[in-house]
Design a protein around this motif. Structure first.
Motif, PDB file in Angstrom:
ATOM      1  N   ASN A 222       0.846  -1.180   0.000  1.00  0.00           N
ATOM      2  CA  ASN A 222       0.000   0.000   0.000  1.00  0.00           C
ATOM      3  C   ASN A 222       0.887   1.237   0.000  1.00  0.00           C
ATOM      4  OD1 ASN A 222      -2.605  -1.358   0.265  1.00  0.00           O
ATOM      5  ND2 ASN A 222      -1.905  -1.904   2.320  1.00  0.00           N
ATOM      6  N   VAL A 223       0.338   2.336  -0.449  1.00  0.00           N
ATOM      7  CA  VAL A 223       1.103   3.573  -0.596  1.00  0.00           C
ATOM      8  C   VAL A 223       0.503   4.646   0.310  1.00  0.00           C
ATOM      9  CG1 VAL A 223       1.878   5.361  -2.209  1.00  0.00           C
ATOM     10  CG2 VAL A 223       1.655   2.980  -2.985  1.00  0.00           C
ATOM     11  N   TYR A 224       1.347   5.236   1.152  1.00  0.00           N
ATOM     12  CA  TYR A 224       0.926   6.308   2.054  1.00  0.00           C
ATOM     13  C   TYR A 224       1.546   7.619   1.585  1.00  0.00           C
ATOM     14  CZ  TYR A 224      -0.478   2.553   5.217  1.00  0.00           C
ATOM     15  OH  TYR A 224      -1.065   1.439   5.765  1.00  0.00           O
ATOM     16  N   VAL A 225       0.746   8.679   1.615  1.00  0.00           N
ATOM     17  CA  VAL A 225       1.216   9.993   1.177  1.00  0.00           C
ATOM     18  C   VAL A 225       1.001  11.010   2.293  1.00  0.00           C
ATOM     19  CG1 VAL A 225       0.972  11.838  -0.521  1.00  0.00           C
ATOM     20  CG2 VAL A 225       0.669   9.446  -1.221  1.00  0.00           C
ATOM     21  N   ALA A 226       2.070  11.736   2.627  1.00  0.00           N
ATOM     22  CA  ALA A 226       1.941  12.873   3.539  1.00  0.00           C
ATOM     23  C   ALA A 226       1.455  14.060   2.718  1.00  0.00           C
ATOM     24  CB  ALA A 226       3.271  13.173   4.215  1.00  0.00           C
ATOM     25  N   ASP A 227       0.153  14.334   2.814  1.00  0.00           N
ATOM     26  CA  ASP A 227      -0.493  15.423   2.077  1.00  0.00           C
ATOM     27  C   ASP A 227      -0.328  16.684   2.935  1.00  0.00           C
ATOM     28  OD1 ASP A 227      -2.035  16.876   0.339  1.00  0.00           O
ATOM     29  OD2 ASP A 227      -3.914  15.833   0.790  1.00  0.00           O
ATOM     30  N   THR A 228       0.834  17.307   2.807  1.00  0.00           N
ATOM     31  CA  THR A 228       1.336  18.211   3.834  1.00  0.00           C
ATOM     32  C   THR A 228       0.435  19.405   4.091  1.00  0.00           C
ATOM     33  OG1 THR A 228       3.588  17.498   3.317  1.00  0.00           O
ATOM     34  CG2 THR A 228       3.348  19.574   4.528  1.00  0.00           C
ATOM     35  N   GLN A 229       0.073  20.123   3.073  1.00  0.00           N
ATOM     36  CA  GLN A 229      -0.722  21.328   3.305  1.00  0.00           C
ATOM     37  C   GLN A 229      -2.202  21.040   3.541  1.00  0.00           C
ATOM     38  OE1 GLN A 229       0.164  24.352   0.373  1.00  0.00           O
ATOM     39  NE2 GLN A 229       2.355  24.255   0.788  1.00  0.00           N
ATOM     40  N   ASN A 230      -2.640  19.816   3.291  1.00  0.00           N
ATOM     41  CA  ASN A 230      -3.986  19.399   3.700  1.00  0.00           C
ATOM     42  C   ASN A 230      -3.995  18.791   5.099  1.00  0.00           C
ATOM     43  OD1 ASN A 230      -5.711  20.146   1.548  1.00  0.00           O
ATOM     44  ND2 ASN A 230      -5.040  18.378   0.323  1.00  0.00           N
ATOM     45  N   ASN A 231      -2.836  18.689   5.705  1.00  0.00           N
ATOM     46  CA  ASN A 231      -2.707  18.175   7.080  1.00  0.00           C
ATOM     47  C   ASN A 231      -3.399  16.822   7.260  1.00  0.00           C
ATOM     48  OD1 ASN A 231      -1.162  20.274   8.534  1.00  0.00           O
ATOM     49  ND2 ASN A 231      -2.876  21.575   7.921  1.00  0.00           N
ATOM     50  N   ARG A 232      -3.010  15.888   6.392  1.00  0.00           N
ATOM     51  CA  ARG A 232      -3.597  14.554   6.477  1.00  0.00           C
ATOM     52  C   ARG A 232      -2.654  13.539   5.849  1.00  0.00           C
ATOM     53  NH1 ARG A 232      -8.365  15.149   1.805  1.00  0.00           N
ATOM     54  NH2 ARG A 232      -6.921  15.486   0.043  1.00  0.00           N
ATOM     55  N   ILE A 233      -2.943  12.286   6.115  1.00  0.00           N
ATOM     56  CA  ILE A 233      -2.290  11.148   5.464  1.00  0.00           C
ATOM     57  C   ILE A 233      -3.328  10.480   4.584  1.00  0.00           C
ATOM     58  CG2 ILE A 233      -1.122   8.938   5.799  1.00  0.00           C
ATOM     59  CD1 ILE A 233       0.481  11.377   6.770  1.00  0.00           C
ATOM     60  N   GLN A 234      -2.967  10.213   3.337  1.00  0.00           N
ATOM     61  CA  GLN A 234      -3.843   9.459   2.448  1.00  0.00           C
ATOM     62  C   GLN A 234      -3.201   8.104   2.135  1.00  0.00           C
ATOM     63  OE1 GLN A 234      -6.348  11.297  -0.579  1.00  0.00           O
ATOM     64  NE2 GLN A 234      -5.082  13.151  -0.429  1.00  0.00           N
ATOM     65  N   LYS A 235      -4.056   7.091   2.016  1.00  0.00           N
ATOM     66  CA  LYS A 235      -3.604   5.720   1.759  1.00  0.00           C
ATOM     67  C   LYS A 235      -4.221   5.232   0.452  1.00  0.00           C
ATOM     68  CE  LYS A 235      -3.691   1.099   3.922  1.00  0.00           C
ATOM     69  NZ  LYS A 235      -4.112   0.334   5.144  1.00  0.00           N
ATOM     70  N   PHE A 236      -3.375   4.595  -0.372  1.00  0.00           N
ATOM     71  CA  PHE A 236      -3.789   4.095  -1.685  1.00  0.00           C
ATOM     72  C   PHE A 236      -3.280   2.671  -1.872  1.00  0.00           C
ATOM     73  CE2 PHE A 236      -3.073   8.632  -1.811  1.00  0.00           C
ATOM     74  CZ  PHE A 236      -4.183   9.139  -2.463  1.00  0.00           C
ATOM     75  N   ASP A 237      -3.877   1.948  -2.825  1.00  0.00           N
ATOM     76  CA  ASP A 237      -3.248   0.695  -3.225  1.00  0.00           C
ATOM     77  C   ASP A 237      -2.146   1.022  -4.224  1.00  0.00           C
ATOM     78  OD1 ASP A 237      -4.352   0.972  -5.799  1.00  0.00           O
ATOM     79  OD2 ASP A 237      -5.916  -0.517  -5.451  1.00  0.00           O
TER      80      ASP A 237
END
Length: 420
Positions: A222-237
């Motif tokens: 799985n792929v995790y992204v630090a969506d910095t200016q949205n202040n969140r972590i998103q997870k993808f396949d």
């Protein structure tokens, strides 16, 4: 700030949680425990849950070996070595798990093997090193000996082009994922650097980004992204399909102020550098908050603009800080107990004679501890055990399993004050 080694004794840092068949929380290399009675109590106990503790740090401002100028990304390899993107010194510095310098990759420039503000770094299962060469808008790859072998990318917004690649992560199949920050997207490449797919655009919806500064893969790819200016972590396949997200702006548990990097461990737990909150937050794979540590400052365990995080083998957590601290800090949990080391041996599936021999030595150590005998009675037994495992490594015991076991024994030995 003076550069500090983690401790006097040498340290190996290995797979999170010991042998990968283990599923409980990982154990890390130990602190030296001031009171021997506390150490004895810890080691005799079967197990105890504990938060991450500050273990040590290294680095200071400068251009010399072991010095940094705004270190950013950090990664570890299968041997536990630590790779630091020394961004404004235009190099990657490599250290052993205890912070002893090994070698340098790169230098300033735009030629093969040179860098202009390298930001992110990762190491694949074969030991190849991938570098997000930020201002050169490319990915460079080096073999385990540090020799340049490949590159791809150019400035732009087309497929395979970058608007400042901030980070790179490699999955188990050798695919690489690049956080293309200014283009607000993730790009995926195969093991040869050929473009595969991309996802993301500017926005706040699922699969959209505002300055994605970091990308990481977990054991399930799985792929995790630090969506910095949205202040969140998103997870993808691995193909970019949205799976989950968590986080919002704030200072509470599970909230962020500029999450700058993300890492995973062997159990799939997710570690986030919550930069402007001066802390590390830890989540399970579904985004449930587990724990946090850190505060503002320059003492051990404090942060000033923490930038990168990596989980080393045996569960140690490495955190880089940019200016002015310019250092790497290391955090971990208490050392394994003797019963836990015995359990590791049992889980390895060794030939019965070897298993019995190792367990007998560990049993001798446990009995010495229970009788409150210290010094040579314990340290000598642990040293002999390490020597036996080293002699069997790569022969009767798989080299990686041997290294894991040695790491646990050395952590336990150090916590008792045994010299290296």
């Amino acid at each position: 700030m003076e550069s500090q080694s983690i401790r006097g004794a040498p340290m190996r840092v290995l797979h999170a949680g010991g042998p990968q068949r283990r599923t409980r929380s990982p154990f890390a290399a130990a602190l030296r425990i001031g009171a021997l009675a506390a150490a004895l109590a810890l080691l005799i106990a079967v197990s105890a849950s504990a938060s991450f503790q500050f273990i040590g740090m290294w680095g200071e401002s400068g251009e010399g070996v072991g010095q940094f100028n705004s270190p950013d990304g950090v990664a570890t390899d299968r041997a536990g070595n630590v790779y630091v993107a020394d961004t404004f010194n235009n190099r990657i510095q490599v250290f052993d798990p205890a912070g002893a310098y090994i070698k340098t990759l790169g230098g300033p420039g735009s030629g093969d093997g040179q860098f202009s503000s390298p930001i992110g770094v990762d190491v694949d299962s074969e030991g190849d090193v991938y570098v997000a060469d930020g201002s050169n808008n490319r990915i460079e790859v080096f073999n385990p000996d540090g020799e340049f072998v490949a590159k791809w990318g150019s400035p732009g917004s087309g497929d395979g082009q970058f608007g400042v690649p901030f980070d790179v992560a490699v999955d188990s199949a050798g695919n690489s994922f690049v956080a293309d920050a200014d283009n607000n997207r993730i790009q995926k490449f195969d093991s040869a650097g050929e473009f595969v797919t991309k996802w993301g655009r500017f926005g706040t919806g699922h699969g959209q980004f505002k300055a994605p500064f970091a990308v990481e893969t977990d054991p399930e790819d799985n792929v995790y992204v630090a969506d910095t200016q949205n202040n969140r972590i998103q997870k993808f396949d691995s193909s970019g399909e949205f799976l989950d997200q968590w986080g919002s702006t704030g200072t509470g548990e599970g909230q962020f102020k500029s999450p700058r990097d993300v890492a995973t461990d062997a159990d799939g737990n997710v570690y986030v550098v919550d930069t402007l909150n001066n802390r590390i937050q830890v989540f399970d794979p579904s985004g449930e908050f587990l724990e946090q540590w850190g505060s503002s400052g320059s003492e051990g365990g404090q942060f000033h603009f923490a930038a990168g995080v990596a989980v080393g083998l045996l569960g140690n957590v490495y955190v880089t800080e940019t200016f002015p601290n310019n250092r790497v800090q290391v955090f971990g949990e208490p050392p394994p107990t003797i019963p836990e080391l015995t359990e590791w041996v049992e889980e390895l599936g060794l030939p019965k004679g070897i298993e019995n021999s190792l367990e007998a030595k560990l049993d001798g150590v446990q009995k010495a501890l229970e009788a409150e005998r210290t010094g040579g009675a314990v340290c000598g037994k642990l040293s002999a055990l390490v020597a036996q495992i080293e002699a069997l490594s790569g022969k009767k015991i798989a080299a990686e399993d041997a290294a894991e076991l040695i790491a646990g024994i050395e952590a336990t030995s150090a916590s008792l004050g045994c010299s290296g």
